[in-house]
Design a protein around this motif. Structure first.
Motif, mmCIF file in Angstrom:
data_model
loop_
_atom_site.group_PDB
_atom_site.id
_atom_site.type_symbol
_atom_site.label_atom_id
_atom_site.label_comp_id
_atom_site.label_asym_id
_atom_site.label_seq_id
_atom_site.Cartn_x
_atom_site.Cartn_y
_atom_site.Cartn_z
ATOM 1 N N LEU A 95 0.832 -1.213 0.000
ATOM 2 C CA LEU A 95 0.000 0.000 0.000
ATOM 3 C C LEU A 95 0.867 1.264 0.000
ATOM 4 O O LEU A 95 0.644 2.186 -0.786
ATOM 5 N N ILE A 96 1.853 1.272 0.896
ATOM 6 C CA ILE A 96 2.723 2.447 0.992
ATOM 7 C C ILE A 96 3.419 2.700 -0.333
ATOM 8 O O ILE A 96 3.511 3.836 -0.807
ATOM 9 N N LYS A 97 3.867 1.610 -0.958
ATOM 10 C CA LYS A 97 4.560 1.779 -2.232
ATOM 11 C C LYS A 97 3.629 2.391 -3.275
ATOM 12 O O LYS A 97 3.999 3.273 -4.037
ATOM 13 N N ASP A 98 2.380 1.915 -3.301
ATOM 14 C CA ASP A 98 1.436 2.436 -4.282
ATOM 15 C C ASP A 98 1.072 3.896 -4.015
ATOM 16 O O ASP A 98 0.555 4.580 -4.900
ATOM 17 N N LEU A 99 1.322 4.351 -2.783
ATOM 18 C CA LEU A 99 0.983 5.732 -2.446
ATOM 19 C C LEU A 99 2.165 6.693 -2.623
ATOM 20 O O LEU A 99 2.067 7.874 -2.300
ATOM 21 N N GLU A 100 3.254 6.170 -3.166
ATOM 22 C CA GLU A 100 4.489 6.960 -3.304
ATOM 23 C C GLU A 100 4.289 8.339 -3.901
ATOM 24 O O GLU A 100 4.789 9.335 -3.398
ATOM 25 N N GLU A 101 3.551 8.381 -5.012
ATOM 26 C CA GLU A 101 3.440 9.652 -5.733
ATOM 27 C C GLU A 101 2.767 10.741 -4.916
ATOM 28 O O GLU A 101 2.956 11.912 -5.178
ATOM 29 N N PHE A 102 1.937 10.308 -3.960
ATOM 30 C CA PHE A 102 1.182 11.307 -3.208
ATOM 31 C C PHE A 102 1.965 11.871 -2.034
ATOM 32 O O PHE A 102 1.606 12.896 -1.479
ATOM 33 N N GLU A 103 3.042 11.153 -1.664
ATOM 34 C CA GLU A 103 3.709 11.476 -0.392
ATOM 35 C C GLU A 103 4.192 12.903 -0.271
ATOM 36 O O GLU A 103 4.152 13.482 0.810
ATOM 37 N N SER A 104 4.677 13.480 -1.384
ATOM 38 C CA SER A 104 5.218 14.829 -1.249
ATOM 39 C C SER A 104 4.109 15.850 -1.008
ATOM 40 O O SER A 104 4.347 16.943 -0.514
ATOM 41 N N TYR A 105 2.879 15.508 -1.344
ATOM 42 C CA TYR A 105 1.773 16.427 -1.080
ATOM 43 C C TYR A 105 1.016 16.024 0.173
ATOM 44 O O TYR A 105 0.504 16.858 0.907
#
Lengths: 466, 165
Positions: free
Chosen positions: B20-30
């Motif tokens: 799950l965390i990996k799939d959420l990578e792109e959102f992390e900076s926001y």
């Protein structure tokens, strides 16, 4: 922490700016003029550095003027040789200046249009004739954006048009410059279109408001006759510039806007009110009823029928009206205390030619507006122009209306940075273009705009105004 | 405008959590992502976030957890006003019919993702939910235009009074 530090520093600088003139004794400037200078300093500093919202600074301006400069204030209860104090009602009255009422009417209409999707549906219909070649789609989008933004806020128009072009951008190759052209065309067209009518954008209100306090009333029709030819040329040139800088790679663009015109009773009523008001505005010179008076029609009609309800009234952008009112108010005190005249007479204007002055004012307005709010830029420059024209110092061709128009129009032609205007910020936020793209295009358009304003001010506007 | 919007993931199986965390990578900076392995940990994380004046935009919650299960956790969280506005998504293969109905009726469940999920599906749900959250809870929508549903945000700007000045 950094932001709070900046805010505190800006406030301190502003307060210092306010205090300094109280300790000075500038020859040629009345005591009231010194106070007006104090208010001018804190207003300019707060508007430029924005430690507080710009509309809050506007209300602060009115407060300080009422408190320190009005007949009912603490410093000038009596008429002196130097200064006839304004009644405080002059200052607070700016909140109901006819131009404010005109803008209120515009806001109410625009809100109703958005509520019933009139803006989207009109866009769909108006875009059809433009076909599917990229360059004509671009032109079509720009024309429609400009027309809408002449009557709605540039920002709302941009936001709406974004929903139209985003699907196109999504279907376009990442390497195709058309994406950049599209993303830039909307804010640029919105900014330019706003010049076309008095209600197009707040700097226009500052121009009209300032002129009205000088006893000059510009009719809706008259403004359009002066502005629309300029808008058309600059819009067309912008289209060419965008096509030249960002030549489209594909040769076909699918426009797929869906939607239907709402046909319920309320919507039809809104269409009728909208059309009637716009027609009455545009024909003002022929029937003679003031545009501010006409503006009350949509406000009354839509409130009476419940289309504009309490919630809707509360959601109107009153802060824009406060912003403009503060600007007009500042102009009043700069004039009546002699401050503006003193600033003007400090410079040897007679050594400058009319053409130089026009270019200078236009250039300063454009540069300032690139970094500051357009309305603030107009607010800070127009009192100077008014005084310059009134003092007769600058010579024959320096018509008051002319120079105010130069400043007001130029303030809307500043499009180089994301911070220059809210439409620019919206376009930038989509992530489809780089700041350098915007700056390059905005620079060329700014130069062209400067050139056009100068030509118009020298040849076309004097023709109409005389 | 210093408050951040967090994504909270509640999942006890390590591999699933990692996925799950990996799939959420792109959102992390926001949208910073926080993880919890059970209901109690989730509450601790939520307290930490709220205490620091941040917000929780989205909770991705498994159902079968040691201790309190996911649906019950989500129902409990409805009692906390700061979390009631957060978007809640069940990510599970093992919520029964009744539990799911309870989640919808009492926990204001916003979406249900059945395991196994695809990255595209998850991304779409995250974008949709956070777009709604941001529109309803944030005044300035521009910072999210590039990462969330740009069209929907633009339309919200059109109707929500971002003005000329």
């Amino acid at each position: 922490m950094n932001a709070q530090y900046k805010q505190l520093t800006s406030v301190i600088i502003g307060v210092i700016g306010f205090i300094i003139p109280f300790f000075l004794n500038i020859p040629g400037l009345s005591e009231a003029g010194h106070v007006a200078l104090s208010i001018f300093f804190i207003a300019a500093i707060f508007w430029m550095l924005e430690p507080v919202p710009i509309y809050a600074t506007s209300i602060l301006v009115i407060l300080l003027q009422v408190f320190f400069l009005s007949k009912q204030g603490v410093l000038f209860p009596e008429i002196t040789g130097e200064y006839t104090p304004n009644s405080y009602t002059d200052f607070i009255g700016t909140l109901a200046n006819p131009i404010i009422i005109l803008f209120l009417g515009g806001f109410v209409l625009a809100d109703a249009a958005v509520k019933f999707d009139l803006d989207k549906n009109l866009t769909r219909v108006l875009l059809k004739p433009f076909g599917s070649k990229p360059k004509f789609i671009l032109l079509g989008l720009m024309v429609v954006t400009a027309i809408l933004s002449a009557f709605m806020s540039n920002t709302a128009t941009t936001a709406m048009m974004m929903t139209v072009i985003l699907p196109i951008i999504a279907r376009t190759q990442t390497s195709d410059p058309l994406r950049i052209g599209l993303a830039l065309s909307i804010p640029f067209a919105a900014n330019i279109g706003g010049i076309a009518t008095p209600i197009g954008t707040p700097p226009n209100a500052v121009v009209i408001g300032a002129l009205s306090t000088q006893g000059i009333d510009i009719a809706f029709t008259e403004w359009m006759v002066l502005a629309v030819p300029l808008v058309v040329i600059v819009l067309f040139a912008t289209w060419l510039i965008l096509m030249w800088l960002f030549k489209p790679a594909s040769d076909r663009v699918e426009m797929d806007m869906k939607g239907v015109f709402q046909k319920n009773k309320e919507a039809i009523f809104v269409y009728v009110v909208f059309a009637t008001t716009v027609i009455l505005w545009i024909t003002e010179t022929f029937h003679g009823i003031g545009s501010s008076i006409i503006a009350l029609i949509p406000v009354a009609a839509l409130s009476l029928t419940g289309v504009l309800d309490k919630e809707g009234i509360r959601k109107l952008p009153w802060e824009v009206l406060w912003l403009v009112a503060g600007g007009i108010s500042l102009g009043i005190s700069m004039e009546s205390t002699g401050l503006a005249e003193w600033i003007i007479t400090s410079i040897e204007w007679s050594s400058f030619s009319t053409i130089f002055l026009i270019i200078a004012f236009s250039l300063v307005a454009i540069v300032m507006s690139n970094f500051l709010s357009n309305t603030v830029s107009a607010t800070l420059l127009i009192p100077l122009a008014v005084s310059l024209a009134n003092s007769g110092v600058a010579g024959e061709g320096f018509n008051l209306i002319l120079v105010s128009l130069v400043i007001g129009v130029s303030a809307s032609l500043a499009m180089m940075l994301p911070i220059s205007t809210p439409p620019n910020a919206i376009a930038m936020s989509t992530g489809t273009l780089k700041t350098s793209d915007m700056t390059r295009a905005g620079f060329v358009i700014g130069i062209f705009g400067l050139l056009m304003v100068t030509l118009y001010a020298l040849f076309y506007w004097p023709l109409i105004l005389n | 405008m210093d408050d951040k919007i967090y994504i909270l993931v509640v999942e006890d199986e390590l591999e699933v959590m990692d996925a799950l965390i990996k799939d959420l990578e792109e959102f992390e900076s926001y949208f910073p992502v926080e993880a919890a392995n059970n209901a109690d940990e989730a509450r601790e994380v939520i307290d930490y976030i709220i205490d620091h004046d941040h917000k929780i935009g989205l909770i991705l919650c498994d159902h079968v957890l040691p201790g309190q299960n996911g649906v019950d956790l989500l129902i409990d969280l409805q009692n906390r006003p700061e979390v009631a506005k957060s978007k809640k998504v069940l990510v599970t293969g093992q919520a029964g019919h009744e539990d799911t109905i309870l989640a919808i009726n009492k926990a204001d469940l916003d979406h249900y993702i059945a395991k196994p999920w695809t990255k595209e599906d998850l991304e779409k749900v995250v974008v949709d939910q956070l777009t709604d959250y941001v529109i309803n809870n944030k005044k300035n929508l521009l910072p999210y235009m590039a990462i969330l549903d740009t069209e929907k945000l633009s339309d919200a700007i059109r109707t929500n009074q971002m003005t000329d000045h």
